[in-house]
Each structure stands twice: as C-alpha cells, then as structure tokens.
Design an enzyme around this catalytic site. Structure first.
Site, PDB file in Angstrom:
ATOM      1  CD  GLU A   1      33.521  49.357  18.688  1.00 22.91           C
ATOM      2  OE1 GLU A   1      33.881  50.079  19.647  1.00 22.91           O
ATOM      3  OE2 GLU A   1      32.381  48.872  18.627  1.00 22.91           O
ATOM      4  CB  CYS A  20      27.172  51.554  19.586  1.00 19.08           C
ATOM      5  SG  CYS A  20      28.301  52.876  19.171  1.00 19.08           S
ATOM      6  CB  CYS A  51      31.365  51.827  16.746  1.00 13.88           C
ATOM      7  SG  CYS A  51      31.989  52.588  18.243  1.00 13.88           S
ATOM      8  CB  THR A  53      27.940  46.885  58.952  1.00 15.02           C
ATOM      9  OG1 THR A  53      27.352  45.594  58.975  1.00 15.02           O
ATOM     10  CG2 THR A  53      29.362  46.787  58.430  1.00 15.02           C
TER      11      THR A  53
HETATM   12  C1  AOF Z   1      30.678  50.140  21.234  1.00 11.99           C
HETATM   13  N1  AOF Z   1      31.952  50.219  21.689  1.00 11.99           N
HETATM   14  O1  AOF Z   1      33.449  50.686  23.266  1.00 11.99           O
HETATM   15  C2  AOF Z   1      31.178  50.825  23.837  1.00 11.99           C
HETATM   16  C3  AOF Z   1      29.833  50.672  23.377  1.00 11.99           C
HETATM   17  O2  AOF Z   1      27.035  57.467  25.021  1.00 11.99           O
HETATM   18  P1  AOF Z   1      27.999  56.662  24.196  1.00 11.99           P
HETATM   19  O3  AOF Z   1      28.178  57.217  22.815  1.00 11.99           O
HETATM   20  O4  AOF Z   1      29.324  56.418  24.876  1.00 11.99           O
HETATM   21  O5  AOF Z   1      27.309  55.217  23.941  1.00 11.99           O
HETATM   22  C4  AOF Z   1      27.095  54.347  25.022  1.00 11.99           C
HETATM   23  C5  AOF Z   1      26.442  53.068  24.542  1.00 11.99           C
HETATM   24  O6  AOF Z   1      27.231  52.469  23.504  1.00 11.99           O
HETATM   25  C6  AOF Z   1      26.332  52.021  25.632  1.00 11.99           C
HETATM   26  O7  AOF Z   1      25.123  52.122  26.328  1.00 11.99           O
HETATM   27  C7  AOF Z   1      26.431  50.707  24.838  1.00 11.99           C
HETATM   28  O8  AOF Z   1      25.205  50.366  24.261  1.00 11.99           O
HETATM   29  C8  AOF Z   1      27.419  51.098  23.741  1.00 11.99           C
HETATM   30  N2  AOF Z   1      28.801  50.873  24.194  1.00 11.99           N
HETATM   31  N3  AOF Z   1      29.652  50.286  22.087  1.00 11.99           N
HETATM   32  O9  AOF Z   1      30.468  49.908  20.057  1.00 11.99           O
HETATM   33  C9  AOF Z   1      32.246  50.571  22.933  1.00 11.99           C
HETATM   34  N4  AOF Z   1      31.435  51.201  25.116  1.00 11.99           N
HETATM   35 ZN    ZN Z   2      30.397  52.416  19.726  1.00  8.99          ZN
END
Ligand code: AOF
Ligand code: ZN
Length: 346
Positions: A53, A80, A89, A200
């Site tokens: 975002e 998030c 976000c 393997t």
């Molecule tokens: C979003 N947008 O592009 C992603 C999200 O440690 P951080 O701050 O990078 O947060 C990681 C967590 O955020 C991850 O476990 C998931 O719950 C969320 N990911 N959320 O709004 C994003 N990659």
């Molecule tokens: Zn986020």
C-alpha cells in the site's frame, strides 16, 4: 466500481513479483484507481521494506497526487494494523484521505486478523471484501499455511516415467526433460528451503541450487542420521546455506550447519525445527521414501508431479498421491506434462 476483478487481477500480478523475496511475510500487491485509470501501483518487494500500500501510494506522480483522496485503493490482502518492521498501513491509508478500499482476502495472522478492516471502517472508509478471494488465498498459500498450521508450507515434487518410476536404483537417472529444468529451478527459487532424503543425496549428488532460472538459492536440508554421507557431495560444498540434521553432532561452519536431533520421529522434528531458521516454505525433491513418510503423516500442502513420456521398465516406484487431493493446474512443458495438486485433508 465496475469490474473490480480487473484491478484486483493487477494486484495479484504485482504481488507475485515479491515471491521469494519477502518470506515469511505474505506477498501483496496494490493499485490506486481514479476514474478507471491506475494512478499508482506497488508491491511488497523486500522483507523489512515498505508494504504494498505504501509503495503504491508513494508511486503516484506529482500531477496526480491531488487525486489520491478521490481514488479507490485495491489491495490483495487486508491492510495491516500493527507496528511490525514497518508502521501500520491503515495509518498510511487514512493519512492520505482514501475513502474506498477493495481487498481480496483478510490477513489471518494473529496480529491483524480483521483489525485492519475494522480500523478502516471505524474511520468511515468503505471496505469491499472478497474480490478474487480464492485466487488471492491460493497466491499466498505459504503464508496462510503458516498462520493456520504453525508449520512451513510443504511442496512435494517428483518426476515419474510413463510406467511409474522415479529413478533407477543406485544410479542417477534424469526423468524430466531439460526443457522442464528452468521451471523446476524457478520453483526452487520460490521456496525458502529444499529437502532431499539420504538416498537421493547419495545417489543423485544434487546441487539443489538455482542455475537454470533467475532467483535466490533455497536453504538445503538433509537428514544424515550417522553423518555417513561423503563430504565430497555437492551438498557439503558450502556454496549455499545447508542444514544437516543428524543424531551425532551440532556444529557449524560457514553455510553448513549440523544439528543433532533424536532419531525418533525425525521427519516431525525436522519440520518443527525449520521455523527457527525462518523457513516458511519447503520444496521436497524426493525420494519416494521421504515423500511417502510426509504423505503418511499428512504433512504436505501441494504436490507437483512431472510426467515424462519415457519408460524405465524397472527402478524405484513413484510415490502414491494420497486420495484427499484436488487438481489445481495441469499443463504441458513439452514433452513432459505437469500436474499440480493441493491437499484437501488439512
Ligand atoms: C500489508 N501489506 O504489503 C504486507 C502485509 O514486519 P512488517 O511490518 O513487514 O509486517 C509484516 C506483517 O504485515 C505480516 O506478517 C502480515 O501480517 C502483514 N503483511 N500487510 O498491509 C503488505 N506484506
Ligand atoms: Zn501493511
């Protein structure tokens, strides 16, 4: 908003670009749309880096900046709402005055789990959910397996002959065509780790790296109970992170870690240990013995079978796919046929 699927489709395409670079985070894509025109695009590119975002909003050109509060934000995952490696976000979205957000699926991790949607709604933002939800859940299957089962997402892969063998005994035998190698190497680059059984490792002496595709090498995993695999194997060449689970010693050299575990239930113990190495997904490239153990334990999420037209007459029988499966995709990588299944029993 007409055709929300169209813009969500673009989010899913963008999300995919992060595959292999953001684990254990989910892959996420976002677009900002005003009057049927995409004015911003972004995706989560790097673990610890900005979320989709934020990259999307920041990509808007100076001439279009004033349109941001009038635009609809499409995101493939619920935004998030927590402070992780980056700030929430939801704050960034509200700060930019965005009034409409369309999401594909919610983030079922404990720290978000609906809170992102609630925060936006409480602030008066219209949130539309479930657009291409199934597609988005499948795209982030690794992340959702981790959330639901607290273990890595397990992808089983093998190549079998038309008469049902995966190889000859005591001799490396190539089953899939060289034209299929780039695809398999891309698969390797998309998972955090790659695991092979003792036989393997010994008979095939595989490198388990990514050399016929572009991408990062996975961490190599093997179980060498009594540390009897010859040190001359490619696995031990220290060119790539490798973990040797065994029952003798715990030591470490650059790129080569030996970890002592109990011989009992060693497959389960290895799976339980992977999280401590930040491994959220693993590709299992044989052989039949290891794959059958994982099937018997119901410790698998996807199976990818490469069907070759060649025959062998004798050799090692291919594993039997458990009955609780659904075919997700089938395509040709001439002369091979590829079938992808998911486990329905989880
Ligand atoms: C979003 N947008 O592009 C992603 C999200 O440690 P951080 O701050 O990078 O947060 C990681 C967590 O955020 C991850 O476990 C998931 O719950 C969320 N990911 N959320 O709004 C994003 N990659
Ligand atoms: Zn986020």
């Amino acid at each position: 908003m007409k055709n929300p699927q169209l813009y969500m489709e673009r989010c899913l395409q963008l999300a995919q670009l992060g595959l292999g670079y953001v684990s254990p985070n989910p892959i996420v894509g976002a677009v900002l749309v005003r009057d049927y025109r995409i004015i911003g695009e972004g995706y989560h590119q790097k673990l610890g880096g900005a979320h989709a975002e934020v990259n999307c909003i920041n990509s808007v050109s100076p001439e279009d900046k004033a349109l941001i509060p009038l635009s609809t934000l499409f995101v493939s995952l619920e935004p998030c709402s927590h402070f992780g490696k980056t700030p929430p976000c939801t704050d960034y979205i509200l700060m930019h005055g965005i009034r409409q957000v369309v999401i594909a699926c919610s983030d079922s991790s404990a720290k978000v789990n609906g809170k992102g949607i609630q925060i936006l709604r409480d602030a008066g933002v219209e949130v539309i959910e479930h657009v291409l939800e199934e597609e988005a859940q499948w795209l982030n299957r690794r992340f959702f397996t981790n959330c639901a089962l607290q273990r890595p997402h397990i992808v089983i892969k093998w190549a079998e002959t038309a008469d049902g063998f995966i190889g000859s005994r005591m001799q490396r035998t190539k089953i899939s065509s060289i034209h299929t190698d780039p695809m398999v190497h891309q698969w390797r680059s998309q998972e955090d780790a790659i695991w092979v059984g003792y036989q393997t490792a010994l008979v095939d002496n595989p490198r388990l790296n990514v050399r016929f595709a572009i991408g990062k090498n996975p961490i190599r995993i093997v179980f060498d109970r009594d540390c009897t695999l010859p040190p001359s194997l490619h696995l031990f060449d220290q060119t790539q992170d490798t973990i040797v689970f065994n029952t003798i010693k715990s030591t470490s050299k650059p790129n080569l870690t030996y970890l002592k575990i109990d011989p009992e239930n060693y497959v389960q113990q290895i799976i339980d240990n992977l999280e401590s190495f930040d491994i959220s997904s693993i590709l299992v490239e044989g052989g039949t013995q290891l794959i059958t153990k994982l099937f018997d334990m119901n410790a698998w999420d996807e199976a990818r079978i490469i069907h070759s037209p060649m025959t062998l007459d004798q050799g090692i029988q291919a594993p039997q796919l458990p009955s609780q499966h659904q075919m997700i995709e089938a395509y040709t990588s001439s002369p091979d046929r590829i079938s992808i299944y998911k486990n329905l029993d989880r």
